[in-house]
Design a protein around this motif. Structure first.
Motif, mmCIF file in Angstrom:
data_model
loop_
_atom_site.group_PDB
_atom_site.id
_atom_site.type_symbol
_atom_site.label_atom_id
_atom_site.label_comp_id
_atom_site.label_asym_id
_atom_site.label_seq_id
_atom_site.Cartn_x
_atom_site.Cartn_y
_atom_site.Cartn_z
ATOM 1 N N LEU A 114 -2.758 20.978 69.002
ATOM 2 C CA LEU A 114 -2.890 22.173 68.170
ATOM 3 C C LEU A 114 -4.334 22.671 68.158
ATOM 4 C CD1 LEU A 114 -0.603 21.110 65.200
ATOM 5 C CD2 LEU A 114 -0.218 23.058 66.703
ATOM 6 N N VAL A 115 -5.260 21.737 68.032
ATOM 7 C CA VAL A 115 -6.677 22.085 68.045
ATOM 8 C C VAL A 115 -7.046 22.784 69.357
ATOM 9 C CG1 VAL A 115 -8.974 21.068 68.244
ATOM 10 C CG2 VAL A 115 -7.467 20.355 66.393
ATOM 11 N N LYS A 116 -6.516 22.273 70.445
ATOM 12 C CA LYS A 116 -6.788 22.867 71.755
ATOM 13 C C LYS A 116 -6.195 24.264 71.851
ATOM 14 C CE LYS A 116 -6.313 22.028 76.727
ATOM 15 N NZ LYS A 116 -5.798 21.082 77.770
ATOM 16 N N SER A 117 -4.969 24.420 71.366
ATOM 17 C CA SER A 117 -4.322 25.744 71.425
ATOM 18 C C SER A 117 -5.062 26.764 70.567
ATOM 19 C CB SER A 117 -2.861 25.635 70.975
ATOM 20 O OG SER A 117 -2.760 25.389 69.586
ATOM 21 N N PHE A 118 -5.728 26.293 69.507
ATOM 22 C CA PHE A 118 -6.519 27.168 68.638
ATOM 23 C C PHE A 118 -7.934 27.398 69.173
ATOM 24 C CE2 PHE A 118 -3.877 25.819 64.754
ATOM 25 C CZ PHE A 118 -3.099 26.961 64.840
ATOM 26 N N LYS A 119 -8.266 26.710 70.279
ATOM 27 C CA LYS A 119 -9.599 26.850 70.898
ATOM 28 C C LYS A 119 -10.718 26.430 69.933
ATOM 29 C CE LYS A 119 -8.259 30.484 74.171
ATOM 30 N NZ LYS A 119 -6.818 30.406 73.909
ATOM 31 N N LEU A 120 -10.484 25.327 69.217
ATOM 32 C CA LEU A 120 -11.504 24.777 68.328
ATOM 33 C C LEU A 120 -12.290 23.694 69.059
ATOM 34 C CD1 LEU A 120 -9.444 24.412 65.009
ATOM 35 C CD2 LEU A 120 -10.970 26.276 65.670
ATOM 36 N N TYR A 129 -17.847 26.768 60.853
ATOM 37 C CA TYR A 129 -16.553 27.426 61.089
ATOM 38 C C TYR A 129 -16.472 28.778 60.369
ATOM 39 C CZ TYR A 129 -14.039 23.494 63.250
ATOM 40 O OH TYR A 129 -13.590 22.519 64.098
ATOM 41 N N SER A 130 -15.823 29.711 60.995
ATOM 42 C CA SER A 130 -15.435 30.950 60.318
ATOM 43 C C SER A 130 -14.216 30.657 59.446
ATOM 44 C CB SER A 130 -15.078 32.025 61.341
ATOM 45 O OG SER A 130 -13.908 31.652 62.062
ATOM 46 N N ARG A 131 -13.841 31.611 58.603
ATOM 47 C CA ARG A 131 -12.648 31.422 57.768
ATOM 48 C C ARG A 131 -11.407 31.236 58.640
ATOM 49 N NH1 ARG A 131 -9.809 31.389 53.382
ATOM 50 N NH2 ARG A 131 -7.892 32.566 53.215
ATOM 51 N N GLY A 132 -11.315 32.009 59.705
ATOM 52 C CA GLY A 132 -10.160 31.885 60.586
ATOM 53 C C GLY A 132 -10.070 30.507 61.219
ATOM 54 N N MET A 133 -11.212 29.961 61.628
ATOM 55 C CA MET A 133 -11.237 28.629 62.231
ATOM 56 C C MET A 133 -10.827 27.566 61.207
ATOM 57 S SD MET A 133 -14.781 29.100 64.392
ATOM 58 C CE MET A 133 -14.854 27.437 65.055
ATOM 59 N N LYS A 134 -11.266 27.726 59.965
ATOM 60 C CA LYS A 134 -10.891 26.770 58.918
ATOM 61 C C LYS A 134 -9.382 26.789 58.674
ATOM 62 C CE LYS A 134 -15.270 26.720 56.368
ATOM 63 N NZ LYS A 134 -15.943 27.034 55.090
ATOM 64 N N MET A 135 -8.788 27.977 58.680
ATOM 65 C CA MET A 135 -7.352 28.061 58.463
ATOM 66 C C MET A 135 -6.579 27.473 59.636
ATOM 67 S SD MET A 135 -6.695 29.125 55.481
ATOM 68 C CE MET A 135 -8.139 28.129 55.046
ATOM 69 N N LYS A 136 -7.086 27.650 60.850
ATOM 70 C CA LYS A 136 -6.447 27.041 62.017
ATOM 71 C C LYS A 136 -6.495 25.518 61.914
ATOM 72 C CE LYS A 136 -7.259 30.785 65.348
ATOM 73 N NZ LYS A 136 -7.963 31.157 66.591
ATOM 74 N N LEU A 137 -7.634 24.984 61.490
ATOM 75 C CA LEU A 137 -7.744 23.540 61.318
ATOM 76 C C LEU A 137 -6.789 23.063 60.232
ATOM 77 C CD1 LEU A 137 -8.926 20.782 61.810
ATOM 78 C CD2 LEU A 137 -10.928 21.419 60.417
ATOM 79 N N SER A 157 -4.862 35.154 53.685
ATOM 80 C CA SER A 157 -5.716 36.199 53.119
ATOM 81 C C SER A 157 -7.112 36.135 53.730
ATOM 82 C CB SER A 157 -5.812 36.060 51.598
ATOM 83 O OG SER A 157 -6.414 34.841 51.248
ATOM 84 N N GLY A 158 -7.668 37.282 54.020
ATOM 85 C CA GLY A 158 -9.013 37.352 54.577
ATOM 86 C C GLY A 158 -9.107 37.097 56.058
ATOM 87 N N LEU A 159 -7.972 36.913 56.722
ATOM 88 C CA LEU A 159 -7.980 36.667 58.164
ATOM 89 C C LEU A 159 -7.756 37.972 58.924
ATOM 90 C CD1 LEU A 159 -5.800 33.422 58.355
ATOM 91 C CD2 LEU A 159 -8.288 33.604 58.178
ATOM 92 N N ASP A 160 -8.289 38.042 60.130
ATOM 93 C CA ASP A 160 -8.044 39.239 60.931
ATOM 94 C C ASP A 160 -6.609 39.214 61.446
ATOM 95 O OD1 ASP A 160 -7.843 38.210 63.785
ATOM 96 O OD2 ASP A 160 -9.816 37.448 63.292
ATOM 97 N N PRO A 161 -6.072 40.384 61.840
ATOM 98 C CA PRO A 161 -4.656 40.478 62.227
ATOM 99 C C PRO A 161 -4.259 39.543 63.361
ATOM 100 C CG PRO A 161 -5.582 42.662 61.889
ATOM 101 C CD PRO A 161 -6.729 41.704 61.819
ATOM 102 N N ILE A 162 -5.149 39.298 64.299
ATOM 103 C CA ILE A 162 -4.808 38.442 65.445
ATOM 104 C C ILE A 162 -4.616 37.001 64.995
ATOM 105 C CG2 ILE A 162 -5.647 37.507 67.639
ATOM 106 C CD1 ILE A 162 -7.035 40.185 68.121
ATOM 107 N N VAL A 163 -5.518 36.497 64.154
ATOM 108 C CA VAL A 163 -5.394 35.129 63.648
ATOM 109 C C VAL A 163 -4.151 35.007 62.768
ATOM 110 C CG1 VAL A 163 -6.471 33.331 62.238
ATOM 111 C CG2 VAL A 163 -7.873 34.715 63.777
ATOM 112 N N ARG A 164 -3.899 36.008 61.930
ATOM 113 C CA ARG A 164 -2.698 35.977 61.090
ATOM 114 C C ARG A 164 -1.444 35.904 61.941
ATOM 115 N NH1 ARG A 164 -4.034 40.758 58.309
ATOM 116 N NH2 ARG A 164 -1.840 41.343 58.464
ATOM 117 N N GLU A 165 -1.426 36.671 63.021
ATOM 118 C CA GLU A 165 -0.255 36.672 63.897
ATOM 119 C C GLU A 165 -0.065 35.295 64.545
ATOM 120 O OE1 GLU A 165 3.049 38.827 64.965
ATOM 121 O OE2 GLU A 165 1.355 39.545 63.764
#
Length: 282
Positions: A114-120, A129-137, A157-165
């Protein structure tokens, strides 16, 4: 249909706010969107389900007959809050090592995939980390120990549309197993329109309704009428209204509206706003 969560006559009292009594069943194999204004009681309900708060009255059952305080069911629940509550000096390998001692069913390979698929970056510290990266983790942690129930509290909340998707796609993948269940609270109601099976609406500590999303869309409609037209309607047909200089915008029960009135499909946001902000006629 069996329920993953059963809440009966639940009450929690604070100095300036009382939750309940509420009754809410979350059916197994469904995604339930939990909506309401800030302070309506969504996070309090979730904390009670997780055993982070104790109820004053009522009962919560998980997976049939277990209580939120039963430690052995924690492996079956994945949780994503609106913030990542981990020491910021940790990197992903530290996180994996820590949670391997928390969950019995945790799989390192699933987490790393999962971490790899999220490119972390495995060696990057959480503090950068950005907020989006924290939510992915957070999602990677929640999905890597084979949970049956996933609970998300304002996670998108607070994530850009691409990360939300990306996160919504993960949730839909999670639901490919019919034994899985999701309870998600969010202010981004367009996200819930995409994935939710049911919508539960809480306001001022009370559940106003818990309905299938498609039933809400079938039952309610929006219409724009003059004041004279609105006055001729059956009062019980009007759920909420907003007046303006050109007439009235109404949320109505479609079955009680004359066929010659043009009805538009309401969004979940429309239904919420008109219930709370509209001049309700009961």
């Amino acid at each position: 249909m069996t329920n993953t969560i059963e809440i009966k006559n639940l009450e929690k009292r604070f100095d300036s706010f009382t939750l309940g009594p509420i009754n809410l069943d979350i059916p197994k194999g469904t995604i339930v969107g939990y909506i309401g204004q800030n302070g309506a009681g969504k996070s309090t309900t979730i904390k009670l389900i997780l055993g982070l708060l104790s109820c004053d009255n009522g009962d919560i059952k998980l997976f049939g007959d277990y209580k939120p305080k039963d430690v052995f069911i924690k492996d079956r629940i994945g949780v994503v809050f609106d913030d990542l509550l981990l020491p910021e000096e940790l990197n992903l390998l530290d996180v994996e090592k820590f949670f391997s001692g928390v969950y019995k069913n945790r799989e390192k390979e699933v987490f790393l995939s999962l971490v790899k698929s999220f490119k972390l970056n495995i060696k990057q510290k959480i503090k950068s980390y950005s907020r989006g990266m924290k939510m992915k983790l957070s999602m990677a942690i929640a999905l890597s120990h084979h949970a049956d129930l996933l609970i998300l509290d304002e996670a998108t909340s607070g994530l850009d549309p691409i990360v939300r998707e990306e996160i919504l796609d993960l949730l839909l993948d999670f639901m490919l197993d019919e034994n899985h269940t999701i309870l998600i609270s969010s202010h981004i109601l367009s996200d819930l329109e995409k994935i939710a099976d049911y919508i539960a609406f809480i306001n001022n500590g009370k559940i106003l309704f818990m309905e299938r999303k498609d039933k809400l869309e079938e039952e309610y409609g929006m219409c724009s009428l003059s004041n004279q037209q609105a006055e001729k309607l059956d009062k019980s047909a009007i759920v909420g209204r907003r007046t303006h200089s050109f007439g009235q915008e109404l949320l109505v029960k479609k079955s009680l509206i004359p066929k010659d009135i043009k009805i538009q499909k309401p969004s979940i946001e429309d239904i919420m706003i008109y219930y709370v902000k509209g001049e309700n006629e009961k």
